[in-house]
Design a protein around this motif. Structure first.
Motif: not given
Lengths: 493, 493
Positions: B426-440
């Motif tokens: 289990v590792r913490r990461m940063t998303s490379g892509a945009g996702h709806d979660s960015v807006y929520t």
């Protein structure tokens, strides 16, 4: 008033008064026949003196007016304020092209021509001459690029028609038939092989393959469009079934050489070699945000490198390289394209130089797509997983040498027209572009005439050839055709 | 047989037997109610021990089967021999997307959910909880890229539905409503602004502008297509009118980090900053055969240089740069294009780094188009007459930081699932892509869960996430939602 130049040969048919005053204007309104009991025309080319030949003048104003009136069909983008400052968008076999073709057929028929259409939709209009033998033609094309101008191709056809009109006006009898050809799809813009129809005539392409050609961005084929607009002719598209005695093509230079050197007429000795390829780059679609450079097979980035390298390498070899079409898939902002296809057009004066460039680019493209550095294009980027490159040869047009006696007729005609100013104004040149003459020259004596176009701009709405230069070109064309007719009679061919 | 874990709380509703053997399998076939005279569900999240939470298991097989059964709608390109080795081409608001939406609505209704559709066609399915308050959602999207795969977005929605099914199966009562969201046009592939609908919900775009968005290569607008397929809802598309209690999004990583490091679950802390631009290069159409390099304003060659330079510069700055769309005019093999337009997608973890790259590229692009050398791209070619470059900003998505308590719920859920093996998995990461979660995340506690996808391939038919990883992700999602529900009850929010 008696004609001082044509003397006893002078028979009036029109009331035109030439620059020389009395020529062709005679008091008699009754056509008379001399030297023969069969109906014959007024002036035979073989009987003309050089002075008489020089006095045969086209109607420059009529040429200009008619040319622009037909540019109503397929009008493109306006680029200036003048009445003719509008580009053309008359793609081959479209509705506007059909209108231009219908006009061509009606006009040449009204001039007394016999008009025939071959299986590629090429139109041959023939004015009867004295002897048996294939006609001496003026030929070019009425189709344009999607964002083309009013002179490329169009001028050559109109000049040919103006030549026939002048022969009629002055009642000139040629030794052999003369005529005008409108070649189909010279541009290769809609159905992507240029000069395909003179190519079929010359035996360079099969009729079957030409028919199958599908339009760029659509589904229609060359055959389906020929049928649709009613120009699928019955005459065999072949130099054997339908031979050409000689082919003269007037064209704008499409380059800046004449203009920048003060030249007026180019006597074209031949054409550059060129090859057209479709290059397909295959990589892998991936997400633009989550895929690090080293994990990509980026077909678009690779294509960009190949296009840049083709330019750099062509420059180093004294050649040209250009990309005019590029497509990619899937085509989404956040997807790295896994598939790119682009056109590559390479040109050189010499076949050997072109082959050398082609071979070098084939090797270099593969290396670049694999991530190896070639001349710096991969020097700074991240090496990804590589792409593959596939070459498809679409057109191979070797360097062309035109027919010396035709070229001489062009030179003589131009010098005669320009008179004492002719010095450096008539120059021999090589065509940078392909033309239908490239194919006719394989089976018929051929030469081309170039006239300047402003700043060398062509394949652009702002393409422009002045009334003076249009007239000079058409005058040179007519003079060359008459001189060549006389030459044929002397040679007996 | 008596349930050893849920003990007195155990009320059978289904006959499922969990990995732990007896759980949820009870001899009584009659549902009983305890602790309350009003109808209530079996298990409350706040009453669950960690052991009990760990025992709540999704049906992995059902998830896999249902997910692939819905991939019949919008099937793309086959890439392998297996029954699911077929990509997706389910562009938003098309006919296939309508079928998937209809299925989503029917399925969630059949689970007892209240289903509402907002003005952007976002679908909210809500399962009733105990207390008043905005729902804790699993959200993602059912639309795909034109050549997409079966997991991007689709997995997140299916996992959310599977979570609700499991809550129903096990008769779990949540403190707050829980639900699933299908966001409209996350991909931005058809209407070219990605996450436009969660963006409208978040107030980042106006409804009016979103409605006007025209499809790539067509004429339909986002509004006309919402109307056509019957998904123009009446609920206001707004975080104010329709608040979200929390948003958890399961997604394939779309990159190779988890796979290459042996990770199983990514607890996503936030998303990269990115900007999308449309770059227009204007030159001048000219003939490829007659125009020497120095007389050209070659928009395609210039675009190739800009694309290559954007890659080189982004690499030097530790950013990403990509071109996914390129169009040119007029598009003919023997015409140098006078107009090229391409997309530029640049990304960085840090807003400041991205701004620095943007500013540098703006200056560099202008200099390159003018023929000046920047980092070698103009070092070897012929300087032509230059082109102009115009930038248009289409999307500006700053770097996003997700909600720490949501991230912790994801981590705990994942570790609970993986048990003793959880160490580095289990590792913490940063998303490379945009996702709806960015807006929520702008208006609701949000976190994301990443699962590995093979070779990091996404936005590609061959995108693949194994049944094990799909199940792991859905299991982690359900656990995170239940944990967060408990956390909300404790916090009283």
């Amino acid at each position: 008033m008696r004609c001082q130049i044509f003397r006893s040969l002078c028979r009036p048919r029109s009331n035109r008064v030439s620059d020389l005053g009395c020529i062709f204007y005679c008091p008699s309104s009754q056509r008379q026949r001399l030297f023969s009991t069969t109906p014959r025309r007024n002036v035979r080319t073989t009987e003309m003196t050089d002075e008489q030949l020089a006095a045969v003048k086209i109607d420059r104003e009529r040429l200009w007016k008619v040319l622009h009136s037909t540019c109503e069909w397929g009008k493109g983008e306006r680029w200036g304020d003048g009445p003719t400052d509008i580009g053309m968008s008359r793609l081959t076999l479209g509705d506007a092209d059909k209108q231009a073709r219908d006009w061509f057929v009606e006009t040449t028929k009204s001039l007394g021509c016999k008009v025939q259409i071959d299986a590629m939709g090429n139109i041959f209009a023939v004015r009867t001459g004295k002897n048996e033998g294939p006609p001496t033609y003026a030929g070019s094309h009425l189709d344009t690029q999607p964002t083309g101008g009013r002179y490329d191709g169009i001028l050559g056809v109109h000049a040919g028609i103006e030549a026939l009109k002048t022969m009629n006006d002055l009642d000139i009898e040629t030794e052999y038939d003369t005529g005008v050809i409108n070649w189909t799809n010279e541009e290769g813009a809609r159905f992507p092989i240029s000069m395909i129809s003179s190519g079929v005539w010359a035996g360079a392409f099969s009729l079957e393959n030409a028919y199958k050609l599908v339009e760029v961005g659509g589904k229609a084929t060359q055959k389906s469009e020929l049928e649709r607009i009613g120009y699928l002719g019955t005459l065999e598209a072949s130099h054997k079934a339908n031979p050409i005695g000689a082919h003269f093509e007037l064209h704008i230079e499409q380059g800046p050489i004449l203009e920048s050197s003060g030249g007026k007429i180019g006597a074209v000795e031949g054409a550059q070699a060129y090859k057209w390829f479709t290059i397909t780059v295959r990589g892998r679609d991936c997400h633009t945000g989550t895929t690090e450079f080293q994990n990509r097979s980026d077909a678009m980035l690779t294509a960009a490198k190949l296009i840049l390298h083709s330019h750099n390498k062509a420059r180093a070899d004294g050649c040209l390289a250009s990309t005019g079409i590029l497509k990619l898939r899937p085509g989404s902002t956040n997807t790295v394209p896994g598939w790119v296809q682009f056109s590559l057009d390479i040109r050189s004066r010499e076949d050997a130089t072109l082959s050398k460039l082609e071979e070098a680019l084939k090797k270099d493209f593969e290396r670049i797509a694999n991530g190896e550095d070639v001349s710096g294009v991969n020097a700074q980027g991240t090496k990804g997983r590589g792409c593959t490159v596939e070459w498809q040869l679409d057109t191979d047009s070797p360097a062309t040498k035109f027919y010396e006696d035709c070229i001489k007729c062009v030179e003589e005609s131009a010098k005669s027209m320009l008179g004492t100013n002719a010095g450096g104004q008539v120059r021999r040149m090589t065509s940078g572009a392909g033309h239908d003459s490239v194919y006719t020259s394989r089976h018929a004596p051929t030469a081309m005439i170039f006239v300047p176009c402003r700043e060398g701009i062509s394949h652009n709405p702002a393409e422009y050839c002045s009334p003076e230069d249009c007239g000079n070109g058409a005058q040179t064309l007519l003079g060359a055709m008459l001189r060549y007719d006389r030459y044929r009679a002397e040679k007996g061919a």
